[in-house]
Design a protein around this motif. Structure first.
Motif, short mmCIF file in Angstrom:
data_model
loop_
_atom_site.label_atom_id
_atom_site.label_comp_id
_atom_site.label_asym_id
_atom_site.label_seq_id
_atom_site.Cartn_x
_atom_site.Cartn_y
_atom_site.Cartn_z
N GLY A 161 21.86 -3.46 90.36
CA GLY A 161 21.97 -2.07 89.94
C GLY A 161 21.02 -1.76 88.80
N HIS A 162 20.87 -0.49 88.50
CA HIS A 162 19.91 -0.02 87.50
C HIS A 162 20.57 1.00 86.60
N ALA A 163 20.15 1.04 85.35
CA ALA A 163 20.58 2.07 84.41
C ALA A 163 19.38 2.49 83.57
N ALA A 164 19.39 3.72 83.09
CA ALA A 164 18.31 4.23 82.26
C ALA A 164 18.89 5.03 81.10
N ALA A 165 18.16 5.04 79.98
CA ALA A 165 18.60 5.79 78.80
C ALA A 165 17.38 6.41 78.13
N PRO A 166 17.50 7.64 77.65
CA PRO A 166 16.39 8.24 76.89
C PRO A 166 16.25 7.58 75.53
N TYR A 167 15.04 7.65 74.99
CA TYR A 167 14.82 7.06 73.66
C TYR A 167 13.83 7.92 72.88
N PRO A 217 24.83 -7.62 76.58
CA PRO A 217 24.09 -8.07 75.41
C PRO A 217 22.72 -7.40 75.28
N VAL A 218 22.07 -7.14 76.41
CA VAL A 218 20.76 -6.49 76.38
C VAL A 218 20.89 -5.06 75.90
N ARG A 219 21.90 -4.34 76.40
CA ARG A 219 22.13 -2.96 75.95
C ARG A 219 22.41 -2.92 74.46
N ALA A 220 23.22 -3.85 73.98
CA ALA A 220 23.60 -3.84 72.57
C ALA A 220 22.39 -4.08 71.67
N LEU A 221 21.54 -5.01 72.04
CA LEU A 221 20.39 -5.31 71.20
C LEU A 221 19.35 -4.19 71.23
N LEU A 222 19.18 -3.57 72.39
CA LEU A 222 18.25 -2.44 72.48
C LEU A 222 18.70 -1.27 71.62
N ALA A 223 20.00 -1.10 71.47
CA ALA A 223 20.52 0.02 70.69
C ALA A 223 20.45 -0.22 69.19
N ILE A 236 15.20 -11.63 85.20
CA ILE A 236 16.57 -11.18 84.99
C ILE A 236 16.73 -10.92 83.50
N ARG A 237 17.80 -10.20 83.12
CA ARG A 237 18.02 -9.85 81.71
C ARG A 237 16.75 -9.23 81.11
N THR A 238 16.19 -8.29 81.85
CA THR A 238 14.89 -7.71 81.51
C THR A 238 14.99 -6.19 81.46
N ALA A 239 14.36 -5.60 80.46
CA ALA A 239 14.33 -4.15 80.31
C ALA A 239 12.88 -3.69 80.28
N ASP A 270 9.18 3.32 79.99
CA ASP A 270 8.07 4.20 80.31
C ASP A 270 7.95 5.20 79.17
N ALA A 271 7.32 6.32 79.39
CA ALA A 271 7.08 7.25 78.29
C ALA A 271 8.35 7.90 77.76
N HIS A 272 9.42 7.92 78.55
CA HIS A 272 10.60 8.69 78.17
C HIS A 272 11.91 7.92 78.19
N ARG A 273 12.00 6.83 78.97
CA ARG A 273 13.29 6.17 79.15
C ARG A 273 13.15 4.65 79.10
N LEU A 274 14.24 4.02 78.68
CA LEU A 274 14.38 2.58 78.87
C LEU A 274 15.11 2.33 80.18
N HIS A 275 14.76 1.24 80.84
CA HIS A 275 15.35 0.88 82.13
C HIS A 275 15.87 -0.55 82.07
N LEU A 276 16.99 -0.78 82.76
CA LEU A 276 17.62 -2.10 82.77
C LEU A 276 18.21 -2.35 84.14
#
Length: 396
Positions: free
Chosen positions: A165-171, A388-394, A351-354, A357-363
Motif C-alpha cells: 500500500g501507499h500513503a502520501a502527505a503534504p509538506y 517508525p518511518v512516519r514518526a521520524l519523518l514528522a 522497503i522502509r523507504t520514503a 516530489d515537489a509537494h508530497r512525501l510518499h511511503l
C-alpha cells in the motif's frame, strides 16, 4: 531519459554523499560527474542502459567475477536506483498502476569521482512541516485485496503475493534532512538518500537485494514479522505459517541466483534467523552463489529484480496479481538502491523507504499474503512497518 556529463572534476561542487553502500571512507570527498535518469515510458532495457552508462564512465560491470580494486583517485563508483516498475519491465512483467510520484525516475545512475576539496555545506532548513497522511486504500480495501489473493491461491494461480500500500502527505520546507534521518533507524542496513532535480529518496531498509561479498553473490530475503518483544520472538519462531512463507521465498531466491551462478554453487548459508528492525522482529535468511564467468550487471539485475520477497511466487504470476490489485504504483518502494564500484556491489531492497516530489512525501508498506493470512492481521502488519518511518519523518 536524461544524461548529465560534467567534464571537469575540479569545477564541480563537492557535497557529502550518503547513498546506501557507498564506501564510508570516500563519502566526504566525492563529486558527481555523470548522471543517467530513465523512465519506463522512455522504452529500452534499463538494465542494459545502466551497464553501458557505467562502462562509459569508468565503472565496467561486464564481468562481476573479475577482481577489481578501488583506488583513492579518479572514479569511486556510482549510486544506482532501480524502481520495482523498471524491474518488472526488464523481465516482461506488468509494471503495475502508474506511480503516485511521477517526478521520480525509474532508473537513476549517478557516477562520483574523488576530490580533495572541502565539501559544500548544505544550508540548515529554517522550517519543516508535514501534514496528515492519506492512504491510497482504506483498511477495508486492503483486507479485500488480501481475500482476493487468498482466492487466487485457492485456485492454484499463485502460492504467495506481496501486497503493498501507499500513503502520501503534504509538506513544507526542505525534505532532504527529514529523509536523511531515516538512516538512523535501528537496523537500517541500507540507510541513506539519493536526490535529483524535483525528487529525493530516503531509505531505512534492512534487506539485501544482492551484494558481492568475498567473491560470492549474496541475497538476504526477509519474510515474517512480529513485535519486538520476548513473546513476539517466540511466536515468530513457532509460526508454521511464517516459516512456510519464508521458505517459499528462500526457494525463489535460490532459483533467481541459480540463473546467473556457477553450476552447483548456490547454497543457503543461514535460514530463518530472527533479527530486529526498530520495534519489530523479522526473519531473515542468507542465500549465496558464485557468479558465473562473464556475468554482467545487466543479467544480474534481470535475475534478481523485482525482489522475490516483495513480489511472491511464482514471480511472474504474482506480479500480474499485484498489478491488478494495488491501487497505485510502487514508485520508490520495493526497488533497488545502493552502490556499484570497482570491487564493490551492494544493493538494498527499498522497503522502509520514503520519497519526496515537489509537494508530497510518499511511503510504501505491505506484506506477503499466503493461504493462511488473516486480512486484519496483514493490515496491522503493514501499518506497523510504516509507523517508525512516519514518526521520524514528522520529527522537527
Amino acid at each position: 531519459m536524461s544524461r548529465n556529463h560534467p567534464d571537469v572534476v575540479e569545477a564541480l561542487p563537492q557535497v557529502p554523499v550518503d547513498a546506501p553502500g557507498a564506501p564510508p571512507a570516500c563519502r566526504g570527498r566525492l563529486v558527481e560527474t555523470a548522471r543517467l535518469q530513465w523512465r519506463v515510458a522512455d522504452g529500452g532495457d534499463p538494465a542494459d542502459l545502466a551497464q553501458r552508462f557505467l562502462a562509459a564512465h569508468g565503472v565496467p560491470t561486464d564481468d562481476l567475477a573479475r577482481p577489481a580494486r578501488h583506488t583513492p583517485d579518479g572514479v569511486c563508483g556510482a549510486a544506482l536506483f532501480l524502481s520495482a516498475a523498471a524491474g518488472a519491465h526488464t523481465i516482461g512483467a506488468p509494471p503495475g498502476a502508474p506511480s503516485p510520484a511521477p517526478a521520480l525516475p525509474d532508473l537513476a545512475v549517478v557516477v562520483y569521482h574523488h576530490t580533495d576539496r572541502p565539501p559544500t555545506r548544505r544550508p540548515t532548513p529554517d522550517r519543516w512541516w508535514l501534514g496528515d497522511w492519506q492512504d491510497s486504500w482504506s483498511a477495508t480495501e486492503h483486507a479485500a485485496a488480501v481475500d482476493a489473493v487468498r482466492a487466487a491461491i485457492g485456485r492454484g494461480d499463485v502460492y504467495q503475493v506481496n501486497l503493498v500500500g501507499h500513503a502520501a502527505a503534504p509538506y513544507a520546507g526542505d525534505p532532504r534532512p527529514a529523509l536523511a534521518r531515516l538512516a538512523a533507524l535501528p537496523g537500517a542496513r541500507y540507510g541513506g538518500t539519493l536526490t535529483g532535480a524535483g525528487w529525493a529518496v530516503g531509505c531505512a531498509s534492512p534487506e539485501t537485494l544482492v551484494a558481492l561479498e568475498h567473491g560470492r553473490l549474496v541475497t538476504r530475503p526477509i519474510k515474517g514479522t512480529r513485535p519486538a518483544t520476548p513473546a513476539g520472538r517466540r511466536e515468530l519462531l513457532a509460526s508454521a505459517k511464517e516459516r512456510a512463507e519464508h521458505v517459499m521465498i528462500v526457494d525463489l531466491e535460490r532459483n533467481d541466483l541459480a540463473r546467473v551462478a556457477r553450476t552447483g554453487s548456490v547454497r543457503v548459508d543461514e535460514l530463518f534467523a530472527v533479527r530486529r528492525w526498530c520495534d519489530l522482529w523479522q526473519a531473515e535468511s542468507t542465500v549465496s552463489a558464485a557468479p558465473a564467468d562473464g556475468l554482467g550487471l545487466a543479467d544480474l539485475l534481470r535475475a534478481v529484480s523485482p525482489g522475490g520477497s516483495v513480489t511472491g511466487a511464482p514471480k511472474h504470476a504474482a506480479l500480474a496479481h499485484l498489478a491488478a490489485l494495488e491501487p497505485v504504483g510502487r514508485g520508490a518502494g520495493m526497488g533497488a538502491l545502493g552502490w556499484i564500484g570497482p570491487g564493490r556491489l551492494d544493493l538494498g531492497l527499498t522497503i522502509r523507504t520514503a520519497a519526496a516530489d515537489a509537494h508530497r512525501l510518499h511511503l510504501w508498506a505491505g506484506g506477503g499474503i499466503t493461504w493462511g493470512s488473516d486480512p486484519a492481521a496483514e493490515v496491522a502488519e503493514a501499518a506497523a512497518k510504516a509507523a517508525p518511518v512516519r514518526a521520524l519523518l514528522a520529527a522537527g
